[in-house]
Design a protein around this motif. Sequence first.
Motif, PDB file in Angstrom:
ATOM      1  N   LYS A 131      -3.566  13.063  -1.729  1.00 19.09           N
ATOM      2  CA  LYS A 131      -3.062  11.713  -1.556  1.00 19.09           C
ATOM      3  C   LYS A 131      -4.189  10.687  -1.619  1.00 19.09           C
ATOM      4  O   LYS A 131      -5.225  10.856  -0.988  1.00 19.09           O
ATOM      5  CB  LYS A 131      -2.329  11.593  -0.216  1.00 19.09           C
ATOM      6  N   GLU A 132      -3.953   9.658  -2.382  1.00 16.33           N
ATOM      7  CA  GLU A 132      -4.812   8.492  -2.370  1.00 16.33           C
ATOM      8  C   GLU A 132      -3.948   7.299  -1.997  1.00 16.33           C
ATOM      9  O   GLU A 132      -2.718   7.357  -2.101  1.00 16.33           O
ATOM     10  CB  GLU A 132      -5.451   8.260  -3.744  1.00 16.33           C
ATOM     11  N   MET A 133      -4.577   6.240  -1.561  1.00 15.04           N
ATOM     12  CA  MET A 133      -3.831   5.021  -1.262  1.00 15.04           C
ATOM     13  C   MET A 133      -4.081   4.000  -2.361  1.00 15.04           C
ATOM     14  O   MET A 133      -5.216   3.761  -2.761  1.00 15.04           O
ATOM     15  CB  MET A 133      -4.221   4.434   0.093  1.00 15.04           C
ATOM     16  N   ARG A 134      -2.983   3.438  -2.853  1.00 14.85           N
ATOM     17  CA  ARG A 134      -3.048   2.358  -3.830  1.00 14.85           C
ATOM     18  C   ARG A 134      -2.587   1.079  -3.138  1.00 14.85           C
ATOM     19  O   ARG A 134      -1.515   1.038  -2.548  1.00 14.85           O
ATOM     20  CB  ARG A 134      -2.133   2.672  -5.008  1.00 14.85           C
ATOM     21  N   ARG A 188      -1.760  -2.882  -3.822  1.00 12.38           N
ATOM     22  CA  ARG A 188      -1.516  -3.898  -4.833  1.00 12.38           C
ATOM     23  C   ARG A 188      -1.262  -5.235  -4.151  1.00 12.38           C
ATOM     24  O   ARG A 188      -0.638  -5.278  -3.094  1.00 12.38           O
ATOM     25  CB  ARG A 188      -0.290  -3.525  -5.682  1.00 12.38           C
ATOM     26  N   SER A 247      -4.985  -4.580  -8.206  1.00 14.99           N
ATOM     27  CA  SER A 247      -4.760  -3.380  -7.398  1.00 14.99           C
ATOM     28  C   SER A 247      -6.056  -2.598  -7.271  1.00 14.99           C
ATOM     29  O   SER A 247      -7.002  -2.787  -8.049  1.00 14.99           O
ATOM     30  CB  SER A 247      -3.676  -2.495  -8.023  1.00 14.99           C
ATOM     31  N   THR A 248      -6.085  -1.728  -6.276  1.00 10.93           N
ATOM     32  CA  THR A 248      -7.221  -0.837  -6.091  1.00 10.93           C
ATOM     33  C   THR A 248      -6.688   0.491  -5.553  1.00 10.93           C
ATOM     34  O   THR A 248      -5.666   0.526  -4.867  1.00 10.93           O
ATOM     35  CB  THR A 248      -8.251  -1.440  -5.120  1.00 10.93           C
ATOM     36  N   THR A 249      -7.365   1.565  -5.876  1.00  9.89           N
ATOM     37  CA  THR A 249      -6.953   2.893  -5.423  1.00  9.89           C
ATOM     38  C   THR A 249      -8.170   3.635  -4.888  1.00  9.89           C
ATOM     39  O   THR A 249      -9.256   3.570  -5.470  1.00  9.89           O
ATOM     40  CB  THR A 249      -6.328   3.700  -6.575  1.00  9.89           C
ATOM     41  N   VAL A 261      -1.646  12.376  -6.625  1.00  3.35           N
ATOM     42  CA  VAL A 261      -2.627  12.509  -7.698  1.00  3.35           C
ATOM     43  C   VAL A 261      -2.949  13.984  -7.854  1.00  3.35           C
ATOM     44  O   VAL A 261      -3.122  14.704  -6.867  1.00  3.35           O
ATOM     45  CB  VAL A 261      -3.913  11.726  -7.368  1.00  3.35           C
ATOM     46  N   ALA A 301       0.865  -1.176   0.000  1.00  3.12           N
ATOM     47  CA  ALA A 301       0.000   0.000   0.000  1.00  3.12           C
ATOM     48  C   ALA A 301       0.900   1.222   0.000  1.00  3.12           C
ATOM     49  O   ALA A 301       1.768   1.357   0.864  1.00  3.12           O
ATOM     50  CB  ALA A 301      -0.907   0.002   1.225  1.00  3.12           C
ATOM     51  N   ASP A 302       0.730   2.076  -0.973  1.00  2.00           N
ATOM     52  CA  ASP A 302       1.528   3.299  -1.009  1.00  2.00           C
ATOM     53  C   ASP A 302       0.641   4.483  -1.370  1.00  2.00           C
ATOM     54  O   ASP A 302      -0.553   4.335  -1.631  1.00  2.00           O
ATOM     55  CB  ASP A 302       2.734   3.168  -1.954  1.00  2.00           C
ATOM     56  N   LEU A 303       1.241   5.641  -1.357  1.00  2.00           N
ATOM     57  CA  LEU A 303       0.476   6.873  -1.511  1.00  2.00           C
ATOM     58  C   LEU A 303       0.971   7.662  -2.716  1.00  2.00           C
ATOM     59  O   LEU A 303       1.680   8.656  -2.576  1.00  2.00           O
ATOM     60  CB  LEU A 303       0.596   7.731  -0.243  1.00  2.00           C
TER      61      LEU A 303
END
Length: 332
Positions: free
Chosen positions: A275-278, A280, A295-297, A257, A252-254
């Motif tokens: 910032k969003e969190m992705r 994977r 993955s999801t964001t 965007v 999970a990273d940021l």
Amino acid sequence: MTEQALRLGTRGSKLAVAQSGLVADAVSQVTGRPVELVKITTYGDTSREQLSQIGGTGVFVTALRDALLRGEVDFAVHSLKDLPTVQPEELALAAVPLREDPRDVLVARDGLKLTDLPSGARVGTGSARRMAQLNAYARNHGLDIETVPIRGNVDTRIGYVRSGELDAVILAAAGLNRVGRIGEATDFIPVDTILPAPGQGALAVECVAHDADLIASLAMLDDPLTRIAVTAERSLLNALEAGCTAPVGALADLPPVLDFARDGEGSQADGQIVKEMRLRGVVGTADGSTLVQLSTTGPVPETHDQAMALGRELAAEMLAKGAAGLMGERAH
């Protein structure tokens, strides 16, 4: 009168002592008390079997936790990726400090990078996760390499390369950095090539749940974003019902965007970085023939429960794509 030293339980390996020493210094700064390291041998340290054969979940953790519960140490430091995903009620995960580089690195002869490895190169790793993804990468890029299972500390693993027994080994960047040997890495492997283990690069600081004063002191070391990220990763691992030696990668990273928000008048405001969190995740067969990678964001979770939900949701998608059939070890 000097305050009584806090006792920090740690594994005795060079890496464990190095990372525990970093935490000890930080705890001394926030509490004003000296901290002494108490080295504890775990089953994972003494067994020479592959982790998948000895049931990797908790093999580096149980002895430290037992020492905490017996009152032999005041708190303990673990590599967070070694922790079972279910937290015991009698112990508190008091702090998750700022995460180190979560990537894997290659240490290869002659300064070789992953894409430079010659035909027939032997690459050592103790991780089913790395093996699955490396073999998949090799298949997709026409690399003729052989993955070799290995155990041992940093010195032992790099020694296989220095002696010529192996052409390269894959290690965690964080571990090499903490023992001051990151300069020996010949290639930093992108997370798009090999996703790290859930929690890789992060530390876990644990103490007994009833010691409110110590919990409050240790909490000053906590990095909220790191905690949220690893919570999502470990939730995914837990929902897959996979042990810590199963071939599961998660990160999970940021990623920044660009958000072109509109103001109240309906005109476009200045673009600002939000910032969003992705998150994977990947599961694969050891030979790399099959991978399930999704993955999801979304918005950065603000609570533990939201981070847990993010991990569960992605795990459900992975299971629907056939992830369950690819894991060699299921949790018990």
